[in-house]
Design a protein around this motif. Sequence first.
Motif, PDB file in Angstrom:
ATOM      1  N   ASN A   1       0.854  -1.315   0.014  1.00  0.00           N
ATOM      2  CA  ASN A   1      -0.027   0.130  -0.017  1.00  0.00           C
ATOM      3  C   ASN A   1       0.938   1.170  -0.217  1.00  0.00           C
ATOM      4  O   ASN A   1       1.968   1.304   0.700  1.00  0.00           O
ATOM      5  CB  ASN A   1      -0.970   0.040   1.288  1.00  0.00           C
ATOM      6  CG  ASN A   1      -2.074  -1.225   0.915  1.00  0.00           C
ATOM      7  OD1 ASN A   1      -2.457  -1.212   0.192  1.00  0.00           O
ATOM      8  ND2 ASN A   1      -2.438  -1.850   2.266  1.00  0.00           N
ATOM      9  N   ARG A   2       0.780   2.096  -0.857  1.00  0.00           N
ATOM     10  CA  ARG A   2       1.231   3.392  -0.973  1.00  0.00           C
ATOM     11  C   ARG A   2       0.237   4.557  -0.549  1.00  0.00           C
ATOM     12  O   ARG A   2      -0.303   5.142  -1.687  1.00  0.00           O
ATOM     13  CB  ARG A   2       1.798   3.711  -2.370  1.00  0.00           C
ATOM     14  CG  ARG A   2       2.866   2.701  -2.983  1.00  0.00           C
ATOM     15  CD  ARG A   2       3.357   3.083  -4.247  1.00  0.00           C
ATOM     16  NE  ARG A   2       3.714   1.923  -5.162  1.00  0.00           N
ATOM     17  CZ  ARG A   2       4.056   2.399  -6.452  1.00  0.00           C
ATOM     18  NH1 ARG A   2       3.849   3.359  -6.988  1.00  0.00           N
ATOM     19  NH2 ARG A   2       4.539   1.088  -7.035  1.00  0.00           N
ATOM     20  N   GLY A   3      -0.016   4.914   0.702  1.00  0.00           N
ATOM     21  CA  GLY A   3      -1.134   5.715   0.884  1.00  0.00           C
ATOM     22  C   GLY A   3      -2.493   5.336   0.511  1.00  0.00           C
ATOM     23  O   GLY A   3      -2.802   4.220   0.879  1.00  0.00           O
ATOM     24  N   ASN A   4      -3.045   5.818  -0.506  1.00  0.00           N
ATOM     25  CA  ASN A   4      -4.263   5.421  -0.758  1.00  0.00           C
ATOM     26  C   ASN A   4      -4.320   4.779  -2.068  1.00  0.00           C
ATOM     27  O   ASN A   4      -5.434   4.481  -2.885  1.00  0.00           O
ATOM     28  CB  ASN A   4      -5.445   6.927  -1.098  1.00  0.00           C
ATOM     29  CG  ASN A   4      -4.784   7.677  -1.874  1.00  0.00           C
ATOM     30  OD1 ASN A   4      -3.608   7.575  -2.285  1.00  0.00           O
ATOM     31  ND2 ASN A   4      -5.703   8.788  -2.081  1.00  0.00           N
ATOM     32  N   GLU A   5      -2.927   4.474  -2.637  1.00  0.00           N
ATOM     33  CA  GLU A   5      -2.999   3.578  -3.778  1.00  0.00           C
ATOM     34  C   GLU A   5      -2.322   2.192  -3.417  1.00  0.00           C
ATOM     35  O   GLU A   5      -1.645   2.030  -2.526  1.00  0.00           O
ATOM     36  CB  GLU A   5      -1.881   4.210  -4.799  1.00  0.00           C
ATOM     37  CG  GLU A   5      -2.246   5.631  -5.466  1.00  0.00           C
ATOM     38  CD  GLU A   5      -1.238   6.078  -6.219  1.00  0.00           C
ATOM     39  OE1 GLU A   5       0.014   5.750  -6.177  1.00  0.00           O
ATOM     40  OE2 GLU A   5      -1.408   7.011  -6.956  1.00  0.00           O
ATOM     41  N   SER A   6      -2.590   1.320  -4.402  1.00  0.00           N
ATOM     42  CA  SER A   6      -2.167  -0.163  -4.188  1.00  0.00           C
ATOM     43  C   SER A   6      -1.143  -0.355  -5.121  1.00  0.00           C
ATOM     44  O   SER A   6      -0.961   0.179  -6.113  1.00  0.00           O
ATOM     45  CB  SER A   6      -3.149  -1.096  -4.398  1.00  0.00           C
ATOM     46  OG  SER A   6      -4.430  -1.051  -3.510  1.00  0.00           O
ATOM     47  N   GLY A   7      -0.078  -1.130  -4.769  1.00  0.00           N
ATOM     48  CA  GLY A   7       0.975  -1.328  -5.600  1.00  0.00           C
ATOM     49  C   GLY A   7       1.500  -2.785  -5.531  1.00  0.00           C
ATOM     50  O   GLY A   7       0.932  -3.604  -4.567  1.00  0.00           O
TER      51      GLY A   7
END
Length: 181
Positions: A124-130
């Motif tokens: 998780n990159r803040g509110n983004e998935s990676g």
Amino acid sequence: GGQSIHLTTIPFFIDDLIAERWRESNTDWRTSSGTKDDRIEFKICGEMIATAKSATFFTNAFDLVNAFDTYGYQMFEPNVRCELKRLKVNEAIRESIKHSRGRKEFKHLNNGITLICASFNKINRGNESGIRIRQPGVINGLQTVKSIHDAFDELNDKEKDHFRSECQVLVRLHTRDAVSD
């Protein structure tokens, strides 16, 4: 003798030649800055379909550009085919990247890429998935990655911003032990 001579020049810069030589010779998981590293991260755009050993998702095409800039041809080590530079398909990929509509619809018009890897895990990159991928190897999609990379280099700054935000590619990812062969 009264004949007209027309010349065409194509500039080659030493930095470009050195970078290309490095991309072709990097075989020990070193980044372009010389650091030993074997991981890349891709943004997951939308939902991901995943099992313990496989995942399918859309990622930003720019993540592929960055990965190739970082690792060069090391990414293609497990690919049994070589780069075919003068294919109509490669030109069609580059042409679609040149236009706003082509960048936006790229994920629907291209078959995507298939990667194998040592391992992967969702992050998780803040509110983004990676997704973090260790020792990625493109086994299908070399032409796509290289054509996207080359087309990106030819875009102006505004087009590059649009590419970064809108152009996506389908990724099929498998660990090396996902299948027995």
